[in-house]
Design an enzyme around this catalytic site. Structure first.
Site, PDB file in Angstrom:
ATOM      1  CE  LYS A   1     -11.471  -6.326   5.228  1.00 21.44           C
ATOM      2  NZ  LYS A   1     -10.032  -7.074   4.023  1.00 21.44           N
TER       3      LYS A   1
ATOM      4  CB  VAL B   1      -0.634  -0.369   1.211  1.00 17.33           C
ATOM      5  CG1 VAL B   1      -1.682   1.238   1.546  1.00 17.33           C
ATOM      6  CG2 VAL B   1      -1.806  -0.807   1.113  1.00 17.33           C
TER       7      VAL B   1
ATOM      8  N   GLY C   1      -1.618 -16.350  -5.396  1.00 19.67           N
ATOM      9  CA  GLY C   1      -0.292 -15.194  -5.176  1.00 19.67           C
ATOM     10  C   GLY C   1      -2.151 -14.671  -4.139  1.00 19.67           C
TER      11      GLY C   1
ATOM     12  CB  ILE D   1     -15.597   0.317  -2.346  1.00 15.48           C
ATOM     13  CG1 ILE D   1     -15.648  -1.438  -3.232  1.00 15.48           C
ATOM     14  CG2 ILE D   1     -16.994   0.258  -2.071  1.00 15.48           C
ATOM     15  CD1 ILE D   1     -16.271  -2.477  -2.593  1.00 15.48           C
TER      16      ILE D   1
ATOM     17  CG  ASP E   1     -10.056 -10.206   6.196  1.00 12.83           C
ATOM     18  OD1 ASP E   1      -8.906  -8.181   6.558  1.00 12.83           O
ATOM     19  OD2 ASP E   1     -10.193  -8.784   5.316  1.00 12.83           O
TER      20      ASP E   1
ATOM     21  CD  GLU F   1     -13.638   5.565   2.210  1.00 18.21           C
ATOM     22  OE1 GLU F   1     -14.254   6.157   2.153  1.00 18.21           O
ATOM     23  OE2 GLU F   1     -14.307   4.271   2.008  1.00 18.21           O
TER      24      GLU F   1
ATOM     25  N   GLY G   1     -10.852  -1.420   0.443  1.00 18.08           N
ATOM     26  CA  GLY G   1     -10.049  -0.799  -0.162  1.00 18.08           C
ATOM     27  C   GLY G   1     -10.903   0.494  -1.237  1.00 18.08           C
TER      28      GLY G   1
HETATM   29  N1  HSE Z   1      -6.971 -10.599   2.945  1.00 20.13           N
HETATM   30  C1  HSE Z   1      -7.221  -9.343   2.178  1.00 20.13           C
HETATM   31  C2  HSE Z   1      -8.830  -9.966   1.272  1.00 20.13           C
HETATM   32  C3  HSE Z   1      -7.284  -8.114   1.628  1.00 20.13           C
HETATM   33  O1  HSE Z   1      -8.386 -11.310   0.808  1.00 20.13           O
HETATM   34  O2  HSE Z   1      -9.709  -9.399   1.081  1.00 20.13           O
HETATM   35  C4  HSE Z   1      -6.884  -6.408   2.907  1.00 20.13           C
HETATM   36  O3  HSE Z   1      -7.772  -7.154   3.841  1.00 20.13           O
END
Ligand code: HSE
Length: 441
Positions: free
Chosen positions: A205, A14, A187, A136, A201, A129, A134
């Site tokens: 969010k 980033v 990847g 959006i 994750d 943001e 990401g």
């Molecule tokens: N690892 C996250 C994803 C991206 O697979 O969406 C970073 O938040």
């Protein structure tokens, strides 16, 4: 012309994207703002192995505190990820009166209350943001565009890794383990994929989005969270036959003064906008009481898309600095809703959804009525029962059942009883159905 100097913490994916974008769009930003925005200095743990276009070697080093205390740095972009160091750096920047921009969902989900109150105390903007979905612009939309509306629900595909795996399983009929391996080779999944595929994750969010939508702090530990390891290709295929797609959904809605927030795989009607979102893309569907149902789709990760959100926040803060010289305090309401109250999170057993269940049952007369009798005893209505084919060598056959809405507690009790019947084998699958889909019909 006024010059604003950005201090960047972390020159990873980033951070490099932000350097690239600030260089590439330097003139455009200058034209739009009438202010020159430059990279003042960069701190990175592996600075000796890195370089950044337009940044003199001396200004790229490992001195994080030096950057945070440097009076020439006007705005700090925290792009190191992780929680403890990031928290410390953000708090130090705010204490020094520097506005902060971060792409770090984990630090906000875990230390958000402390960080937001420090920003408020310092009278400093805090842009985040890039922390959710990401590229959006969902944070800005929830904060500004829905400011006058009551949000009925906010639901999203917030993890690209899971969405890639589920999309591949749907299109190729492949199993989870093989698909994860391919995702790692390409990847799209980390070597240690647990954080993504176990839903952690996405839970970070949705905690941030629920905080914005409902003005409540969210205790991460209390979010019922289930990942995608247990999904079988056969259920994705049966779901398709029934007109649904299987997605990892993160959802939050206020229900009778409490917060129904959860992360789990769910079946969505195929006409739901989230059902159309494939590969590593993210999407957020918001239902406003007045604005109605809306959906946002875009790239949830990646250097350029995330950098676009980070630099968008930087530009917004530069405008604020330009217009009032940073003299006036920016109220915290500019970042989070101004009326804050703590909503209690619904416990997993209270959550109500329709269900899909697949049993493996003996292919004999009377079996179906025994199973449906148990559901009836727990007051669970059945919408559809389908026997998939005839029994093979082991005499068992897949039995797919769609129920009406029921509480998780009733469902677990019914399941326990059905699985103890001598005509049902222990292997089964259960998926929740996300019924908000009807709002998008
Ligand atoms: N690892 C996250 C994803 C991206 O697979 O969406 C970073 O938040």
């Amino acid at each position: 012309m006024k010059k604003i100097r950005i201090g960047i913490l972390g020159l990873g994916t980033v951070g490099s994207g932000v350097v690239c974008l600030l260089n590439e769009q330097r003139e455009l930003i200058q034209r739009r703002l009438g202010v020159e925005v430059v990279i003042g200095r960069i701190a990175d743990r592996s600075a000796h192995r890195k370089s950044a276009e337009g940044v003199p070697e001396d200004n790229l080093n490992t001195d994080f505190d030096g950057l945070l205390d440097d009076p020439d740095i006007d705005i700090v972009a925290e792009l190191i990820g992780g929680t403890e160091d990031a928290r410390r750096h953000i708090l130090r920047a705010l204490k020094n009166g520097k506005p902060v921009v971060t792409a770090n969902k984990a630090v906000l989900a875990i230390h958000g209350e402390e960080i937001f109150s420090s920003a408020e105390e310092a009278g400093c903007p805090l842009g985040f943001e890039a922390s959710v979905a990401g590229g959006i612009p969902i944070v800005r939309n929830l904060r500004e565009a829905f400011a006058a509306d009551r949000i009925e629900s906010v639901a999203g595909i917030l993890n690209g890794t899971c969405n890639y795996i589920l999309t591949e399983m749907t299109e190729k009929g492949a199993e989870f383990a093989a698909t994860l391996k391919i995702a790692q080779e390409l990847g799209y999944a980390e070597a240690d994929p647990a954080f993504d595929i176990d839903g952690v994750d996405a839970s970070h969010k949705i905690a941030i989005l629920a905080n914005l939508a409902y003005g409540t702090p969210v205790d991460l530990e209390a979010i019922p969270t289930e990942g995608i390891r247990g999904i079988d290709a056969i259920d994705i295929s049966f779901a398709r036959d029934l007109g649904f797609r299987v997605k990892l959904i993160a959802i939050a809605r206020e229900t009778e003064g409490r917060l129904d927030i959860r992360v789990h795989p769910a079946m969505l009607p195929e006409h739901h906008p989230l059902s159309q979102v494939g590969g590593v893309f993210n999407s957020v569907a918001v239902v406003g009481a007045n604005a109605g149902p809306q959906a946002f789709i875009g790239q949830g990760a990646g250097s350029a898309a995330t950098a676009s959100a980070v630099v968008g926040d930087i530009v917004e803060i530069v405008r604020w600095l330009r217009d009032n010289g940073g003299q006036s305090r920016l109220p915290a309401a500019a970042f989070l809703p101004d009326s804050r109250r703590r909503l209690k999170i619904l416990s997993p057993k209270e959550v109500r959804t329709p269900y899909y269940i697949r049993f493996s049952a003996l292919d004999r007369p009377g079996v179906l009525s025994r199973i449906s009798g148990v559901f009836g005893n727990f007051d669970i209505g059945l919408e559809t029962i389908i026997q998939k084919g005839r029994a093979g060598r082991d005499d068992h056959v897949p039995l797919v059942i769609m129920t009406y809405e029921a509480s998780e507690e009733s469902m677990q009790n019914a399941l326990g009883e059905i699985l103890s019947l001598d005509v049902v084998s222990p292997e089964y699958a259960l998926l929740r159905v996300e019924s908000d889909g009807t709002r998008f019909a």
